[in-house]
Design a protein around this motif. Sequence first.
Motif, PDB file in Angstrom:
ATOM      1  N   ILE A 226       1.189  -1.213  -0.011  1.00 57.79           N
ATOM      2  CA  ILE A 226      -0.079   0.189  -0.074  1.00 57.79           C
ATOM      3  C   ILE A 226       0.739   0.959  -0.074  1.00 57.79           C
ATOM      4  O   ILE A 226       0.342   1.993  -1.086  1.00 57.79           O
ATOM      5  N   ASP A 227       1.642   1.270   0.903  1.00 57.68           N
ATOM      6  CA  ASP A 227       2.548   2.122   1.046  1.00 57.68           C
ATOM      7  C   ASP A 227       3.431   2.826  -0.320  1.00 57.68           C
ATOM      8  O   ASP A 227       4.213   3.684  -0.851  1.00 57.68           O
ATOM      9  N   LYS A 228       4.069   1.803  -1.652  1.00 52.90           N
ATOM     10  CA  LYS A 228       4.938   1.655  -2.522  1.00 52.90           C
ATOM     11  C   LYS A 228       3.534   1.890  -3.496  1.00 52.90           C
ATOM     12  O   LYS A 228       3.653   3.600  -4.247  1.00 52.90           O
ATOM     13  N   SER A 229       2.126   1.265  -3.366  1.00 45.82           N
ATOM     14  CA  SER A 229       0.923   1.759  -4.216  1.00 45.82           C
ATOM     15  C   SER A 229       0.672   3.440  -4.065  1.00 45.82           C
ATOM     16  O   SER A 229       0.681   4.270  -4.933  1.00 45.82           O
ATOM     17  N   ASN A 234       1.771   9.457  -5.680  1.00 44.85           N
ATOM     18  CA  ASN A 234       1.097  11.180  -5.192  1.00 44.85           C
ATOM     19  C   ASN A 234       3.039  11.682  -5.520  1.00 44.85           C
ATOM     20  O   ASN A 234       2.705  12.424  -4.834  1.00 44.85           O
ATOM     21  N   GLU A 235       4.032  10.534  -5.694  1.00 46.40           N
ATOM     22  CA  GLU A 235       4.667  11.113  -6.173  1.00 46.40           C
ATOM     23  C   GLU A 235       4.678  12.968  -6.438  1.00 46.40           C
ATOM     24  O   GLU A 235       4.212  12.704  -7.925  1.00 46.40           O
ATOM     25  N   GLU A 236       5.891  13.674  -5.711  1.00 46.70           N
ATOM     26  CA  GLU A 236       5.547  14.969  -6.697  1.00 46.70           C
ATOM     27  C   GLU A 236       6.158  15.624  -7.980  1.00 46.70           C
ATOM     28  O   GLU A 236       4.629  15.796  -8.403  1.00 46.70           O
ATOM     29  N   MET A 241      -1.008  10.798  -9.666  1.00 42.89           N
ATOM     30  CA  MET A 241      -1.865  12.029  -9.755  1.00 42.89           C
ATOM     31  C   MET A 241      -1.355  13.053  -9.770  1.00 42.89           C
ATOM     32  O   MET A 241      -2.009  14.034 -10.944  1.00 42.89           O
ATOM     33  N   PRO A 242      -0.063  13.371 -10.122  1.00 42.93           N
ATOM     34  CA  PRO A 242       0.984  14.534 -10.953  1.00 42.93           C
ATOM     35  C   PRO A 242       0.435  14.567 -12.384  1.00 42.93           C
ATOM     36  O   PRO A 242       0.060  15.832 -12.865  1.00 42.93           O
ATOM     37  N   SER A 279      -7.112   6.596  -4.510  1.00 40.17           N
ATOM     38  CA  SER A 279      -5.652   6.960  -3.754  1.00 40.17           C
ATOM     39  C   SER A 279      -6.150   6.810  -2.314  1.00 40.17           C
ATOM     40  O   SER A 279      -5.405   6.556  -1.346  1.00 40.17           O
ATOM     41  N   ASP A 280      -7.662   7.835  -1.739  1.00 41.46           N
ATOM     42  CA  ASP A 280      -8.306   7.996  -0.631  1.00 41.46           C
ATOM     43  C   ASP A 280      -7.775   6.466   0.330  1.00 41.46           C
ATOM     44  O   ASP A 280      -7.967   6.108   1.362  1.00 41.46           O
ATOM     45  N   GLU A 281      -8.144   4.962  -0.751  1.00 45.74           N
ATOM     46  CA  GLU A 281      -8.952   4.419   0.115  1.00 45.74           C
ATOM     47  C   GLU A 281      -7.736   3.765   0.712  1.00 45.74           C
ATOM     48  O   GLU A 281      -7.649   2.971   1.347  1.00 45.74           O
ATOM     49  N   LEU A 282      -7.135   3.682  -0.303  1.00 47.08           N
ATOM     50  CA  LEU A 282      -5.549   3.305  -0.068  1.00 47.08           C
ATOM     51  C   LEU A 282      -5.320   3.996   1.088  1.00 47.08           C
ATOM     52  O   LEU A 282      -4.629   3.581   2.343  1.00 47.08           O
TER      53      LEU A 282
END
Length: 550
Positions: A226-229, A234-236, A241-242, A279-282
């Motif tokens: 999950i952390d990896k996902s 979300n990596e800037e 997502m960006p 992303s929110d669910e993760l």
Amino acid sequence: MITSLSIKNYALIEKLSIDFSKGFSIITGETGAGKSIILGALGLVLGKRADLTSLKNKEEKCIIEAHFEISKYNLQPFFESNDLDYEADTIIRREILPSGKSRAFVNDSPVNLQELQELSLLLIDIHSQHQTQELSEEKVQFEIIDAIANNIDSILEYQSLLKSYKSDKSKLNLLLKKQAESYKEQEYNTFLLNELVESNLKSGEQEVLESDYEKLNNVEIIKESIDKSLAIANEEQIGVMPNLKEIKVSLQKIATYSTEYSSLLERITSLTIEFDDISDELNRCADKLFNDPEQLELISQKLQLIYNLQKKHQVSTVDELLEIQTKLENSVLELGNLEQEIASLTNSIQEKTATLDNLSKEIHDKRVKAVPVLSDQLVSILETLGMPNVRFKMDINPTMTYFENGKDELQFLFSANKGTDFGLLKKVASGGEMSRIMLAVKAILAQYSKLPTLIFDEIDSGVSGEIANGMGEIMKEMSQTMQIFAITHLPQIAAKGTAHFKVSKATVGEDTLSELRLLSNEERVVEIAQMLSGTVVSDSALNHAKALLN
């Protein structure tokens, strides 16, 4: 009483129609002339079974019809209970078809043989030599005593109750057997039930527990994934997502130029929203993840308990275990219901036992009172039949057993001569004595029953002379209140009748025929003379016959 009999195509009878009157009728004829055929035909009318051998001509049906005058015998209840038309002149018809099938009718209404047999018991008693031997049977002896004791209604009530009592006893025995088997299983079933109840199983929980177990048992791997996902998403600089947001901004600039570009903008917008939700669910999943060894152990224990129970009961789901739990609970309830049913049946049996005991006591007391009446009347009649020293001893002993007619046992003892000990009737009475005793019994019973017709089939076996004369007098006396027929070889009895019928057999061409006809006064004199002297009739035989008739 029977008023007429017609027979067609039966045995040696081609066609016969004869009328009968009240009073005392005699039937005579040489041995083999067909007297048994007449009785056989009458027996068919009264419900005996038939077969194709009854047909004289196998190509035609046999018809036997008898008329009965029954207006004085209160038989309406029988006709009503069997849904039959009541007629004072009742007609019973029996047909035997060439196919072997048989049909019976009462006043043109079809009836079965059982109904016909029940009706016949109310119309005619045909007494044969065989029945004389039945006099030595305890059942018949009781029937005689009970008729005089007026026990018939009490015995019918007793028999009905006894049937119900036996049914209850049979049911109780089955329930007690079932209860004993249930008790053997109860301890183990109770253990199984408690085990399931204490497990506190719930429908669908196995799947939830297995899911929770997998999460807790693999928490580190799940957290890492999950952390990896989330990092990739979300990596800037390089996150999904960006980059999606940049694509969306670029498409917004050209969306107005074409519907194609606006459609692409809508799709990327939708994808951005969906990915943002993922992303929110993760994040929520990550927040809920924690390492809890104690909870993992509890879940593991509960799952192991479920697996063990499934293995024990040979099922694969919790729902099946819950069904077994319900069945075990019901079996415990059934045992309680079983005990209630046993208690109810036991009470019913006790009540019926008390009633049966009261009825059997009433039957016994009336029998005891009837015995001296029967004994005195038998002695009185038999003294006139050449048995001046006859004695009877009837011991009625109560028992603890429920028989079909009460709780008594009977010893019907008899002594014919002075200085001889009493003995069982069947062992010490000769054939001639049995014939006389049976006639005496029938004469006594005639006073207590309203049976319309009684037929004596050679009851005079083993007697002759003055004894036969006495037997004829008794039958004649009986005929004052009922219709009497006597099939006899003795002229002393034949002379007592008010009507005399002769059965004869003749050869016609290649055929042999039997007939029954009413004799005139002159023919009757000749018939009795022949019975006295044989085929050649002497003057002395004729005079003797006239003397007997007069």
